[in-house]
Design an enzyme around this catalytic site. Structure first.
Site, PDB file in Angstrom:
ATOM      1  CD1 TRP A  44      47.994  28.362   4.295  1.00  0.00           C
ATOM      2  CD2 TRP A  44      49.268  26.945   5.469  1.00  0.00           C
ATOM      3  NE1 TRP A  44      49.279  28.859   4.303  1.00  0.00           N
ATOM      4  CE2 TRP A  44      50.082  28.020   5.019  1.00  0.00           C
ATOM      5  CE3 TRP A  44      49.858  25.942   6.224  1.00  0.00           C
ATOM      6  CZ2 TRP A  44      51.447  28.112   5.309  1.00  0.00           C
ATOM      7  CZ3 TRP A  44      51.216  26.032   6.508  1.00  0.00           C
ATOM      8  CH2 TRP A  44      51.995  27.095   6.066  1.00  0.00           C
ATOM      9  CG  ASP A  45      46.342  32.020   6.288  1.00  0.00           C
ATOM     10  OD1 ASP A  45      46.639  31.188   5.418  1.00  0.00           O
ATOM     11  OD2 ASP A  45      46.608  33.231   6.185  1.00  0.00           O
TER      12      ASP A  45
ATOM     13  CD  GLU B 105      51.659  31.162  -1.760  1.00  0.00           C
ATOM     14  OE1 GLU B 105      51.764  32.370  -2.040  1.00  0.00           O
ATOM     15  OE2 GLU B 105      50.599  30.630  -1.385  1.00  0.00           O
TER      16      GLU B 105
ATOM     17  CE  LYS C 182      54.423  34.993  -0.019  1.00  0.00           C
ATOM     18  NZ  LYS C 182      53.174  34.734  -0.727  1.00  0.00           N
ATOM     19  CD  GLN C 183      54.618  31.437   3.225  1.00  0.00           C
ATOM     20  OE1 GLN C 183      54.365  32.070   2.201  1.00  0.00           O
ATOM     21  NE2 GLN C 183      53.676  31.025   4.058  1.00  0.00           N
TER      22      GLN C 183
HETATM   23  C1  BGC Z   1      51.011  33.034   1.834  1.00  0.00           C
HETATM   24  C2  BGC Z   1      50.141  31.846   2.138  1.00  0.00           C
HETATM   25  C3  BGC Z   1      48.935  32.317   2.927  1.00  0.00           C
HETATM   26  C4  BGC Z   1      48.199  33.408   2.191  1.00  0.00           C
HETATM   27  C5  BGC Z   1      47.066  33.986   3.002  1.00  0.00           C
HETATM   28  C6  BGC Z   1      50.198  34.077   1.090  1.00  0.00           C
HETATM   29  O1  BGC Z   1      50.970  35.222   0.856  1.00  0.00           O
HETATM   30  O2  BGC Z   1      52.125  32.661   1.058  1.00  0.00           O
HETATM   31  O3  BGC Z   1      50.872  30.905   2.877  1.00  0.00           O
HETATM   32  O4  BGC Z   1      48.091  31.257   3.176  1.00  0.00           O
HETATM   33  O5  BGC Z   1      49.094  34.462   1.904  1.00  0.00           O
HETATM   34  O6  BGC Z   1      47.513  34.540   4.184  1.00  0.00           O
END
Ligand code: BGC
Length: 721
Positions: free
Chosen positions: A321-322, A463, A574-575
């Site tokens: 999704w980035d 996540e 996490k984010q």
């Molecule tokens: C993140 C995801 C991201 C992926 C690739 C993961 O660590 O939690 O949101 O899409 O890394 O960058």
């Protein structure tokens, strides 16, 4: 030091992996890691190809690395001049972000080696290097210059049945194990000196061996031109590679580098963010824009960008999704043809998404969480290895991160909103949005005792909390996806027959009726004291400090999520998750709403992903938290200058460049500091300039017009470019 140049004045082999990323040269077709010419596999040299994947045995499928066709090894009086092995008096390497040129200068004592090299932005398949040796004493030199097949792979090997050919060009080619794709590299040299020359085929490749006597004070230069092709590019990739390297040699290094520089200048004209007031910020922005631009698929119309760009094979070279949420904004506002390519990749991989949904028993399009060629799912069921037991940990990213389809629909809709161009929707984009909406229709969970629809058993952007119900971000994205599907009818109001025909062809009439019904029923998140609950039950989890959770780690590389992770039973995330939702839908929330959520979630966020800080920065700008926004901006924009970010997820190496942060830096500057947004097809700005900046200026294309945004402490304006 100029604010366009990254410089390092030392060498440490322990930092070579990180430096290989920071000093990356790339052109969207291939990425050349920033290591010196003589580096062997232990220093992770690689020429990573975009969109070419291979799976070896049952290991992870990953992008293929081409042979290293800029390999060079100098020996003087029998002693190999190898950085990291032979003691050097000094070493300096630089990367010029303006023109994508890597330079090194290493003083080995009796000889100083300096080089200048690039991955051509003007010639998709060309690598070139100008290698100079300055001798301080008399002696005999041997220079080995050729194509090294000693490739660094994470889950390889991927190339088999090597073949070689030696003429004016040296060539080496092999086929990938899985799909038998030919990967070829050819190489020509031009010397400004006479030498005894032989060609040697060794186990590690095909090399020219150049020998001669030298005198103190001699300076000798070799220019290397290398073409790289695969059978996906040309029916005869070996010939194509040979032809290109011969042509480049004919043109000469100066002409090749001139064309390359000019191509970069054109890119900067279209997207450069000019700032005044803070040199470190200017450097960090240049770095971010460089890194994102150098991996953009300019040579193709239907490729996207892997999460670690072209810096290697980490993250399986997969598209996340980035692409839609973090890379897309800079491109859609500055180089919409690249934004289009990212979305075409999704349009053309719809069949993979339909197949994935069907495998899970759903209808519509469930896109791969880690998408490879053809939309193939690269995400395995076991994405992390436990550092204690060394056993793979079952993770559910692939099965449950359902927001991916809505993220793609969000970008398709933004493309239309920002460019005003309907062609992408017409050429498959509308179908993608409708199939994504259909997926959510089939994925929604009804409650027997409720009028409301839940989305149970999902993973949001955070996540660390797997298999939750009603993730606020996911539900909001789904709502937007359904709204976008319904809006298509208005967008194509002048072609009602064509739109009806599309619905008929997709057997969508019944689903079309269900869309508004689901839209009205999606459960709203719980709100406590103004704070949106990240998912049902989040507020009941242990509320503790980040440091408390960190102190519970038994190993620094331990994975925080999953069944036994330290974060799972706590409110530590996490984010950005709720905050990511607020950043993506700024108009749906008031300033006080954003502020209260920001204050709640920021201290509870690990920022364990490079996708996090920019979302907090964007929302901080919105509510006038400019000091915090500035710190988060610098953290985001500097990520590939300082080489930070997580290197490990459990036992798995995840290092590389950080295109999401690179795109995040553009977003903070443009959407945050300048407050750029679209309203009724027209761009407008709402400046929030931090005190560190005296000026911010950048070009955009919006609604088909080329414009320039200017912001100073006195205010801002958008003018014709
Ligand atoms: C993140 C995801 C991201 C992926 C690739 C993961 O660590 O939690 O949101 O899409 O890394 O960058």
């Amino acid at each position: 030091m100029s604010n366009w140049v990254l410089e390092k004045r030392s060498f440490d082999s322990k930092e070579a992996a990180a430096d290989g990323n920071r000093f990356l040269c790339a052109n969207g077709y291939m990425g050349l890691r920033g290591v010196v010419e003589e580096a062997g596999p232990s220093l992770f040299p690689a020429v990573t190809l975009a969109g070419v994947y291979d799976q070896y045995q049952d290991r992870w499928r990953e992008p293929v690395n081409a042979p290293n066709s800029l390999f060079m090894q100098l020996s003087f009086n029998g002693l190999a001049m190898t950085l990291g092995e032979t003691e050097a008096v000094s070493h300096c390497q630089t990367l010029d972000y303006r023109h994508g040129i890597f330079q090194r200068e290493t003083d080995f004592g009796p000889v100083t080696v300096s080089s200048q090299r690039f991955v051509s932005m003007a010639e998709t398949h060309l690598l070139a290097d100008r290698y100079e040796m300055r001798f301080r004493s008399d002696g005999e030199m041997t220079l080995i210059a050729g194509i090294s097949t000693d490739i660094w792979d994470i889950n390889g090997p991927h190339l088999f049945d090597w073949q070689f050919r030696a003429g004016e060009a040296l060539s080496a080619w092999a086929v990938t194990g899985e799909k038998r794709i030919t990967v070829a590299a050819a190489q020509c040299v031009s010397l400004d000196f006479e030498a005894e020359e032989t060609v040697e085929q060794r186990a590690s490749g095909l090399f020219r061996v150049l020998k001669r006597k030298v005198k103190a004070g001699d300076t000798l230069t070799v220019s290397v031109f290398s073409g790289v092709y695969t059978s996906l590019d040309d029916a005869d990739p070996v010939k194509a590679a040979e032809r290109l390297s011969l042509q480049a040699k004919e043109k000469g290094f100066a002409a090749c580098i001139r064309a390359h520089r000019d191509a970069w200048e054109t890119i900067w004209e279209r997207c450069e963010i000019v700032t005044e007031g803070d040199e470190a910020a200017a450097l960090a922005l240049h770095a971010s824009q460089y890194h994102l631009n150098c991996i953009a698929p300019r040579h193709a119309k239907n490729l996207s960008i892997p999460a670690r760009g072209l810096s290697g094979q980490t993250y399986k070279g997969a598209i996340f999704w980035d692409s839609e949420i973090f890379f897309f904004p800079m491109f859609v506002y500055t180089q919409p043809e690249i934004a289009k390519s990212l979305l075409r990749y999704r349009i053309e991989t719809l069949s993979g998404a339909l197949k994935k949904a069907a495998e899970y028993g759903y209808r519509g399009a469930f896109y791969a969480w880690e998408s490879q060629e053809g939309g193939e799912e690269g995400c395995t069921n076991f994405n992390v290895v436990d550092v204690f037991t060394h056993r793979p940990v079952r993770t559910y990213f692939r099965d449950k991160q359902i927001h991916i389809s809505a993220d793609i629909a969000y970008a398709l809709r933004s493309y239309y909103d920002i460019t005003g161009d309907r062609t992408l929707l017409k050429d498959g984009g509308a179908r993608v949005i409708l199939e994504c909406a259909r997926f959510y229709l089939s994925r929604a969970n009804g409650h027997v005792d409720s009028e409301q629809a839940d989305f149970a058993d999902v993973i949001g952007p955070d996540e660390y909390h797997e298999r939750v119900t009603n993730n606020a971000f996911t539900n909001r994205m789904i709502r937007h996806c359904l709204e976008s599907a319904l809006l298509l009818k208005d967008i194509f109001a002048d072609q009602p027959e064509a739109f009806t025909a599309l619905l008929q062809e997709m057997e969508y009439e019944k689903d079309w009726q269900l869309l508004p019904a689901l839209l009205g029923r999606i459960r709203e998140p719980r709100v406590k004291n103004g704070v949106v609950e990240q998912f049902d039950g989040y507020f009941d989890l242990e509320d503790c400090f980040l440091d408390t959770v960190r102190s519970r780690l038994c190993d620094p590389r331990e994975y925080w999520g999953g069944d036994h992770g330290v974060a799972g039973t706590t409110q530590i995330i996490k984010q950005a998750d709720v905050i990511a939702m607020m950043a993506l839908f700024p108009e749906a929330f008031t300033d006080p709403e954003i502020d209260v959520n920001w204050r709640y979630y920021e201290p509870r966020t690990e920022h364990g992903s490079s996708l996090s800080a920019c979302m907090y920065a964007l929302t901080a700008c919105r509510v006038g938290r400019l000091d915090e926004a500035w710190d988060l901006f610098m953290r985001t924009a500097n990520i590939d200058v300082v080489g930070g970010g997580k290197q490990w997820a459990g036992e798995i190496y995840i290092g590389g460049t950080h295109p999401a942060s690179n795109g995040g830096a553009w977003m903070i500057a443009a959407l945050g500091f300048a407050g750029l947004r679209m309203k009724n097809g027209k761009p407008e700005i709402h400046p929030n300039l931090p005190k560190q900046l005296k000026r911010l200026r950048f070009p955009i294309i919006a609604g088909g017009e080329r414009l320039m945004v200017e912001v100073t402490p006195e205010g801002g304006k958008i003018v014709q470019a």
